[in-house]
Write a protein that holds these residues in place. Structure first.
Motif, short mmCIF file in Angstrom:
data_model
loop_
_atom_site.label_atom_id
_atom_site.label_comp_id
_atom_site.label_asym_id
_atom_site.label_seq_id
_atom_site.Cartn_x
_atom_site.Cartn_y
_atom_site.Cartn_z
N GLU A 158 5.78 5.97 12.40
CA GLU A 158 7.17 5.52 12.32
C GLU A 158 8.11 6.68 12.62
OE1 GLU A 158 8.47 2.58 11.63
OE2 GLU A 158 6.79 1.38 10.90
N THR A 159 7.84 7.82 12.00
CA THR A 159 8.58 9.05 12.23
C THR A 159 7.57 10.19 12.22
OG1 THR A 159 8.97 9.52 9.89
CG2 THR A 159 10.57 8.09 10.99
N ASP A 160 8.04 11.41 12.32
CA ASP A 160 7.13 12.55 12.26
C ASP A 160 6.42 12.65 10.92
OD1 ASP A 160 7.77 13.23 14.83
OD2 ASP A 160 9.30 14.69 14.26
N SER A 161 7.01 12.05 9.87
CA SER A 161 6.43 12.17 8.53
C SER A 161 5.99 10.83 7.93
CB SER A 161 7.44 12.83 7.58
OG SER A 161 8.62 12.05 7.50
N THR A 162 6.16 9.75 8.65
CA THR A 162 5.84 8.43 8.10
C THR A 162 4.94 7.68 9.06
OG1 THR A 162 8.01 8.36 7.03
CG2 THR A 162 6.80 6.30 7.17
N GLN A 163 3.86 7.11 8.53
CA GLN A 163 2.89 6.39 9.33
C GLN A 163 2.82 4.93 8.88
OE1 GLN A 163 -1.77 6.33 9.15
NE2 GLN A 163 -1.17 8.23 10.18
N SER A 164 2.58 4.03 9.83
CA SER A 164 2.40 2.62 9.53
C SER A 164 1.03 2.16 9.99
CB SER A 164 3.46 1.76 10.23
OG SER A 164 4.58 1.53 9.41
N ARG A 165 0.50 1.20 9.30
CA ARG A 165 -0.70 0.51 9.75
C ARG A 165 -0.62 -0.95 9.35
NH1 ARG A 165 -5.19 3.85 6.43
NH2 ARG A 165 -4.26 5.47 7.72
N ALA A 166 -1.17 -1.80 10.17
CA ALA A 166 -1.12 -3.25 9.94
C ALA A 166 -2.49 -3.84 10.20
CB ALA A 166 -0.07 -3.91 10.83
N ARG A 167 -2.84 -4.86 9.45
CA ARG A 167 -4.12 -5.55 9.64
C ARG A 167 -3.89 -7.06 9.65
NH1 ARG A 167 -9.23 -3.86 6.16
NH2 ARG A 167 -9.33 -2.39 7.90
N PHE A 168 -4.41 -7.70 10.70
CA PHE A 168 -4.47 -9.15 10.76
C PHE A 168 -5.90 -9.58 10.45
CE2 PHE A 168 -1.00 -8.01 13.56
CZ PHE A 168 -0.05 -8.98 13.34
N LEU A 169 -6.05 -10.54 9.56
CA LEU A 169 -7.35 -11.17 9.29
C LEU A 169 -7.24 -12.63 9.71
CD1 LEU A 169 -8.13 -9.69 5.76
CD2 LEU A 169 -9.15 -9.02 7.94
N ILE A 170 -7.82 -12.94 10.87
CA ILE A 170 -7.75 -14.29 11.42
C ILE A 170 -8.95 -15.07 10.90
CG2 ILE A 170 -7.45 -15.67 13.49
CD1 ILE A 170 -5.34 -13.47 13.06
N GLU A 171 -8.73 -15.91 9.91
CA GLU A 171 -9.82 -16.60 9.22
C GLU A 171 -10.16 -17.94 9.85
OE1 GLU A 171 -7.59 -16.52 5.72
OE2 GLU A 171 -8.34 -14.58 5.02
N GLN A 172 -9.21 -18.55 10.53
CA GLN A 172 -9.46 -19.84 11.15
C GLN A 172 -8.50 -20.02 12.31
OE1 GLN A 172 -9.48 -23.22 8.43
NE2 GLN A 172 -8.70 -24.57 10.01
N SER A 173 -9.04 -20.40 13.45
CA SER A 173 -8.19 -20.61 14.62
C SER A 173 -7.50 -21.97 14.51
CB SER A 173 -9.02 -20.52 15.90
OG SER A 173 -8.16 -20.51 17.02
#
Length: 516
Positions: A158-173
């Motif tokens: 996000e910035t030099d000192s802030t990190q982001s992470r995201a996770r999608f769990l697709i359980e059913q189409s």
């Protein structure tokens, strides 16, 4: 990592997860399609005139990328990629989650279900709608098949000192009985993942769950939790539950935030109450803001290179590698400038190599917003390479060119078009413009015409006495369910334990388009 913020390029696009509503604009009604991750085939790409889909929200169509290289096959009359977004009471808490859907869609995870991490340049300006500019930022993605379904992990700074992470769990189409499928989204942002799960002022996280209602198979339920450690303790945790019919004809939602908000809707009205203030919105009266356009020729070329009605094609750039300080680094160049792992020095040529092992001299200028690219030929001579520049328009306001919902912005306006979905609503100074389809613009003695590709629609608040049919819509009270919502400790722990992968290969996608 150096991030190139390319200014003066109008790309405005708002993505809002929205409760399913029938809406109208300019006198025509339509039911809209849902916006869930297109990488799991939840989207049925079809014109908005179709009544077969509802509108939980609207997708970024698969071929609505920054650079549309197949534009020659599209004409003004055949163009059907118009998408609609909605901004109505109760939608705001879901905007944050929907931005993450937009980021994921630009990384083509459906093409990379092999568990190998890769890197893309994502246009955050497209997803966050922050103004008239592009904002390329690197995002690392890893897509894998788990026993519970498809898992998509994203990492970015996000910035030099802030990190982001995201996770999608697709359980059913998706299916005929459930057009939304079933999935979870978990996002966390902090300055120090090693210190988690303890919270801090920089710790922010969001959890979203979408599934069928177990009590009624004709309804879907969305649950949303957000935590923001930077806020006062009383406002740090916000919760929301959305319950709506699969056909988009009716629904209710209850938001437990700093201010309690309850909403109910049907196909005619939205009834909303916030801080004891009850309001009604008429879905037959919509304000429409054109958030993006497609551009077409409005004349035939004298040399036959294009015909009236052809879509304007923009030539994309390419990814490259280069060496600096004994390190192999990567970058991307197009007509709007250069993005690179480390900052480049203006007017100093470097040697770069594309995915086909072709060498070039690259000379950046104007803080890397411009560059000269020279292809190195076998005899060591060079050939200058031209990449498409945005098409720049100087437009003098004419009220006859504006849609009925447009504000008045007299004067002369500078506009930049650099691909399908750009040049929308704001000019390069942030002034709002809403062109009618077919409005003619001229640049370099060539006539063009526009067609809207993205429209932000807002229901109009009723300022007179509230209609009885609107007041009769019962406002929900999901307090007991809201109190039961908690973040999953198991998901949080497994998520935090995954370090950001090291990826040294070239950028694989740029705003959804393959760069290699």
């Amino acid at each position: 990592m150096a991030r190139k913020h390319l200014s003066k390029l109008a790309l405005i696009s708002t993505y809002v997860l929205s409760s399913g509503l029938i809406i109208s604009c300019g006198g025509s009604s339509s039911q809209l399609q849902p916006e869930l991750p297109s990488f799991v085939s939840l989207i049925q790409n079809q014109p908005v005139e179709s009544s077969a889909q509802n509108n939980l929200a609207t997708p970024v169509a698969d071929n609505q990328f920054l650079f549309n290289t197949s534009a020659a096959q599209i004409t003004y009359d055949s163009y059907q990629n118009t998408t609609y977004n909605i901004g109505n009471p109760g939608d705001q808490p879901l905007q944050y989650a929907n931005r993450l859907l937009c980021l994921a869609n630009q990384l083509q995870p459906q093409q990379n279900v092999d568990g190998v991490a890769y890197r893309g340049l994502v246009d955050f300006g497209r997803c966050y709608g922050e103004g008239s500019y592009q904002d390329y930022q690197p995002v690392i993605a890893k897509v894998s098949q788990q026993s519970s379904g498809l898992q998509i992990d994203l990492w970015w700074d996000e910035t030099d000192s802030t990190q982001s992470r995201a996770r999608f769990l697709i359980e059913q189409s998706s299916s005929v009985n459930n057009p939304y499928g079933q999935f979870q989204l978990f996002h966390r942002r902090t300055s120090d993942f090693s210190s988690l799960p303890s919270s801090s002022a920089t710790d922010k996280k969001t959890w979203l769950s979408v599934s069928l209602d177990p009590r009624n198979s004709q309804q879907y339920v969305m649950k949303l939790l957000t935590f923001d450690g930077s806020l006062a303790s009383a406002n740090q945790l916000n919760k929301a539950i959305y319950l709506a019919a699969l056909n988009g004809q009716s629904g209710q939602y209850h938001i437990d935030a700093e201010v309690d908000e309850k909403t109910a809707f049907d196909s005619a009205f939205i009834h909303s109450e916030k801080s004891g203030d009850a309001r009604c919105y008429d879905l037959a009266q919509m304000r429409c803001d054109m958030m993006g356009y497609a551009l077409f020729y409005d004349q035939d070329a004298s040399d036959g290179s294009f015909a009236q009605g052809d879509m304007v094609a923009i030539q994309p750039g390419f990814a490259f590698t280069y060496t600096a300080n004994a390190q192999q680094l990567t970058g991307y160049i197009d007509g709007a400038g250069v993005w690179s792992d480390q900052p480049l020095t203006d007017d100093v040529a470097i040697t770069i190599t594309d995915q086909n092992q072709q060498n070039y001299y690259l000379t950046p200028s104007n803080n890397a917003s411009q560059a000269t690219v020279e292809k190195i030929l076998p005899d060591s001579t060079t050939q200058t390479i031209s990449l498409s520049q945005p098409i720049e328009f100087s437009y003098t306001y004419d009220a006859n060119d504006m849609s009925s919902s447009a504000g008045t912005m007299p004067g002369t306006h500078s506009l930049s078009y650099f691909g399908d979905g750009t040049m929308g609503f704001f000019d390069t100074n942030g002034d709002a413009l809403n062109f009618n389809n077919g409005t003619q613009l001229t640049a370099n003695n060539i006539n063009y015409k526009v067609r809207s590709s993205q429209v932000l629609q807002n229901a109009v608040q009723i300022t007179s006495s509230l209609p009885p049919a609107c007041e009769a819509l019962e406002l929900p009270d999901f307090s007991v369910l809201l109190d039961s919502l908690t973040f999953s400790a198991d998901l949080d722990a497994s998520f935090i334990s995954q370090p950001m992968p090291e990826v040294t290969e070239m950028v694989k996608y740029v705003a959804g388009v393959g760069a290699i």
